[in-house]
Write an enzyme that holds these catalytic residues in place. Sequence first.
Site, PDB file in Angstrom:
ATOM      1  N   THR A 216      -3.444  -2.708   2.645  1.00  0.00           N
ATOM      2  CA  THR A 216      -3.780  -1.292   2.749  1.00  0.00           C
ATOM      3  C   THR A 216      -3.891  -0.773   1.330  1.00  0.00           C
ATOM      4  O   THR A 216      -2.948  -0.911   0.543  1.00  0.00           O
ATOM      5  CB  THR A 216      -2.697  -0.522   3.524  1.00  0.00           C
TER       6      THR A 216
ATOM      7  N   MET B 231      -1.956   0.718  -6.625  1.00  0.00           N
ATOM      8  CA  MET B 231      -1.454  -0.501  -5.985  1.00  0.00           C
ATOM      9  C   MET B 231      -1.638  -0.478  -4.488  1.00  0.00           C
ATOM     10  O   MET B 231      -1.658   0.576  -3.871  1.00  0.00           O
ATOM     11  CB  MET B 231      -0.001  -0.739  -6.356  1.00  0.00           C
ATOM     12  N   PRO B 232      -1.781  -1.649  -3.892  1.00  0.00           N
ATOM     13  CA  PRO B 232      -1.891  -1.761  -2.443  1.00  0.00           C
ATOM     14  C   PRO B 232      -0.544  -2.092  -1.793  1.00  0.00           C
ATOM     15  O   PRO B 232       0.412  -2.477  -2.469  1.00  0.00           O
ATOM     16  CB  PRO B 232      -2.856  -2.929  -2.267  1.00  0.00           C
ATOM     17  N   LEU B 233      -0.495  -1.920  -0.492  1.00  0.00           N
ATOM     18  CA  LEU B 233       0.618  -2.390   0.325  1.00  0.00           C
ATOM     19  C   LEU B 233       0.136  -3.658   1.002  1.00  0.00           C
ATOM     20  O   LEU B 233      -0.908  -3.661   1.655  1.00  0.00           O
ATOM     21  CB  LEU B 233       1.004  -1.338   1.368  1.00  0.00           C
TER      22      LEU B 233
END
Length: 186
Positions: free
Chosen positions: A97, A26-28
């Site tokens: 990110t 997963m991304p931020l």
Amino acid sequence: MTAKRAANRSPIFAQALYSTNEGTHMPLVRIDLIEGRSDAEIGALLDASHAALVSAFGIPERDRYQVVHEHRRNNVIFQDSGLAIPRTDQVVLVSITTRARSEASKLELFAELCQRLGVCCGIEPSDVIVSIVSNSDADWSFGYGRAQFKTGELTNFQPCDEGRHSDGKRRQENMPPDYPNELQSG
């Protein structure tokens, strides 16, 4: 020796060469916008951006890390350099990110994000700015001062029931044995 032949001789090299880290990582997501939207509008924006990430990057539905930053109008400037893209006060800057993604999945995300923000939030494609920054396993810690991708803790993670038993206590098998007991008991 070609990279492909070297990869055939070394499984570790093959994994590094051909791994794109697509999927479960997963991304931020940070979303910067001009203040003035309602809670419902911000909720729709978060939901639409998450749905686009699930679709384009194949991340799990329940992996969701999003932060919204609202700014006074005079504290942001969103001007392009030569593209003549018109901006309104509905402009959003989506900063992501993430671990490495393929160029194809990034391009899919750009299109998917604009489409979903348009349909769900009424945001024009000209008001959607996206920046993706890639990082690696060692760049993430989800708590307890550990890099869970590097330690392997996430490979044993079971997201169902939020990692808790029906009595609300944390599942022991999801916690490394060297965590203090008070952290394990939830």
